[in-house]
Scaffold this motif. Structure first.
Motif, PDB file in Angstrom:
ATOM      1  N   THR A 110       0.832  -1.200   0.000  1.00 56.76           N
ATOM      2  CA  THR A 110       0.000   0.000   0.000  1.00 56.76           C
ATOM      3  C   THR A 110       0.866   1.250   0.000  1.00 56.76           C
ATOM      4  O   THR A 110       0.617   2.189  -0.770  1.00 56.76           O
ATOM      5  CB  THR A 110      -0.933   0.002   1.230  1.00 56.76           C
ATOM      6  N   ASN A 111       1.894   1.282   0.845  1.00 58.16           N
ATOM      7  CA  ASN A 111       2.810   2.423   0.880  1.00 58.16           C
ATOM      8  C   ASN A 111       3.479   2.632  -0.474  1.00 58.16           C
ATOM      9  O   ASN A 111       3.594   3.764  -0.956  1.00 58.16           O
ATOM     10  CB  ASN A 111       3.884   2.230   1.949  1.00 58.16           C
ATOM     11  N   HIS A 112       3.926   1.541  -1.076  1.00 63.84           N
ATOM     12  CA  HIS A 112       4.607   1.638  -2.368  1.00 63.84           C
ATOM     13  C   HIS A 112       3.671   2.201  -3.443  1.00 63.84           C
ATOM     14  O   HIS A 112       4.056   3.103  -4.196  1.00 63.84           O
ATOM     15  CB  HIS A 112       5.143   0.265  -2.786  1.00 63.84           C
ATOM     16  N   ALA A 113       2.456   1.697  -3.521  1.00 64.92           N
ATOM     17  CA  ALA A 113       1.506   2.173  -4.528  1.00 64.92           C
ATOM     18  C   ALA A 113       1.118   3.631  -4.267  1.00 64.92           C
ATOM     19  O   ALA A 113       1.017   4.431  -5.200  1.00 64.92           O
ATOM     20  CB  ALA A 113       0.256   1.291  -4.533  1.00 64.92           C
ATOM     21  N   PHE A 114       0.938   3.999  -3.002  1.00 65.52           N
ATOM     22  CA  PHE A 114       0.562   5.371  -2.659  1.00 65.52           C
ATOM     23  C   PHE A 114       1.660   6.354  -3.061  1.00 65.52           C
ATOM     24  O   PHE A 114       1.403   7.353  -3.728  1.00 65.52           O
ATOM     25  CB  PHE A 114       0.278   5.480  -1.155  1.00 65.52           C
ATOM     26  N   PHE A 115       2.904   6.089  -2.650  1.00 70.04           N
ATOM     27  CA  PHE A 115       3.989   7.017  -2.952  1.00 70.04           C
ATOM     28  C   PHE A 115       4.358   7.023  -4.426  1.00 70.04           C
ATOM     29  O   PHE A 115       4.832   8.030  -4.937  1.00 70.04           O
ATOM     30  CB  PHE A 115       5.205   6.738  -2.066  1.00 70.04           C
ATOM     31  N   SER A 116       4.122   5.942  -5.117  1.00 63.72           N
ATOM     32  CA  SER A 116       4.319   5.930  -6.564  1.00 63.72           C
ATOM     33  C   SER A 116       3.339   6.883  -7.232  1.00 63.72           C
ATOM     34  O   SER A 116       3.714   7.666  -8.112  1.00 63.72           O
ATOM     35  CB  SER A 116       4.139   4.510  -7.101  1.00 63.72           C
ATOM     36  N   ALA A 117       2.086   6.844  -6.802  1.00 61.10           N
ATOM     37  CA  ALA A 117       1.073   7.738  -7.371  1.00 61.10           C
ATOM     38  C   ALA A 117       1.355   9.194  -7.014  1.00 61.10           C
ATOM     39  O   ALA A 117       1.213  10.087  -7.856  1.00 61.10           O
ATOM     40  CB  ALA A 117      -0.315   7.340  -6.887  1.00 61.10           C
ATOM     41  N   VAL A 118       1.787   9.452  -5.777  1.00 65.30           N
ATOM     42  CA  VAL A 118       2.084  10.828  -5.358  1.00 65.30           C
ATOM     43  C   VAL A 118       3.256  11.388  -6.149  1.00 65.30           C
ATOM     44  O   VAL A 118       3.214  12.516  -6.632  1.00 65.30           O
ATOM     45  CB  VAL A 118       2.363  10.888  -3.837  1.00 65.30           C
ATOM     46  N   SER A 119       4.317  10.608  -6.297  1.00 66.25           N
ATOM     47  CA  SER A 119       5.485  11.102  -7.029  1.00 66.25           C
ATOM     48  C   SER A 119       5.162  11.313  -8.501  1.00 66.25           C
ATOM     49  O   SER A 119       5.656  12.263  -9.108  1.00 66.25           O
ATOM     50  CB  SER A 119       6.676  10.165  -6.850  1.00 66.25           C
ATOM     51  N   ASP A 120       4.319  10.454  -9.083  1.00 64.91           N
ATOM     52  CA  ASP A 120       3.913  10.661 -10.473  1.00 64.91           C
ATOM     53  C   ASP A 120       3.114  11.949 -10.626  1.00 64.91           C
ATOM     54  O   ASP A 120       3.316  12.711 -11.576  1.00 64.91           O
ATOM     55  CB  ASP A 120       3.067   9.485 -10.972  1.00 64.91           C
TER      56      ASP A 120
END
Length: 185
Positions: A53-63
């Motif tokens: 969940t953390n990985h998917a969340f921060f991937s979306a935020v950085s994108d």
């Protein structure tokens, strides 16, 4: 590269020294804002789904933030409880990280079925945006089922869609707040 940076610096100093004070105030709004993001609170809390969940969340935020040139993302691997955040804690973290804004997120998975660990790929991504003084500016929630009617797909993809939707809603609210504050002046 050094020549470009040198000429940019010289040009910036010249522009600052020539422009009047009112224009300098307007240009202070154009500085790069540092936004501190905490790990999202995951509901229900199960250790196995926390890291993906953390990985998917921060991937979306950085994108999303890569498209917005005036913002810089800071990440804190601290877990805060979404519903019980105090201004003092926010002020401490923003001061220690030199952040202009702080975002506290939450990702809620839908439970489907009778079993304890049976989850749907549907999520609700919620975010609260605070200023550096710990004041709540705005909050947003994005339900991937109600907004997109997503029935298929991965949970990671749903988190990315929910995060993008919540960020879009926060940006929309900030524009409304900015427009109403400039109209009252």
């Amino acid at each position: 590269m050094k020549k470009i940076l040198f000429y940019t610096l010289i040009t910036s100093i010249f522009i600052i020294s020539v422009t009047p004070c009112n224009a300098q105030k307007a240009s202070s709004d154009d500085k790069i804002k540092k936004i501190l993001y905490f790990n999202p609170e995951v509901e229900p809390y199960i250790e196995e789904i926390k890291e993906p969940t953390n990985h998917a969340f921060f991937s979306a935020v950085s994108d999303k933030l890569s498209t917005l040139k005036k913002n810089k993302m800071l990440r804190s691997d601290i877990d805060l409880v979404y519903d019980s955040i105090d201004a003092k804690t926010i002020m401490e973290y923003s001061k220690n990280n030199d952040a202009d804004f702080v975002v506290v997120p939450k990702v809620k998975y839908f439970k489907v079925g009778i079993g304890k660990y049976v989850f749907s790929n549907q999520v609700i991504v919620s975010m609260k945006l605070f200023d550096a003084d710990g004041n709540l500016i705005t909050s947003s929630s994005y339900d991937t089922y109600k907004k997109n009617m997503r029935l298929l797909g991965t949970a990671a993809n749903s988190i990315k869609i929910g995060t993008n939707g919540a960020l879009k809603d926060i940006i929309k609210e900030l524009r409304k707040l900015k427009n109403t504050s400039t109209e009252t002046l």
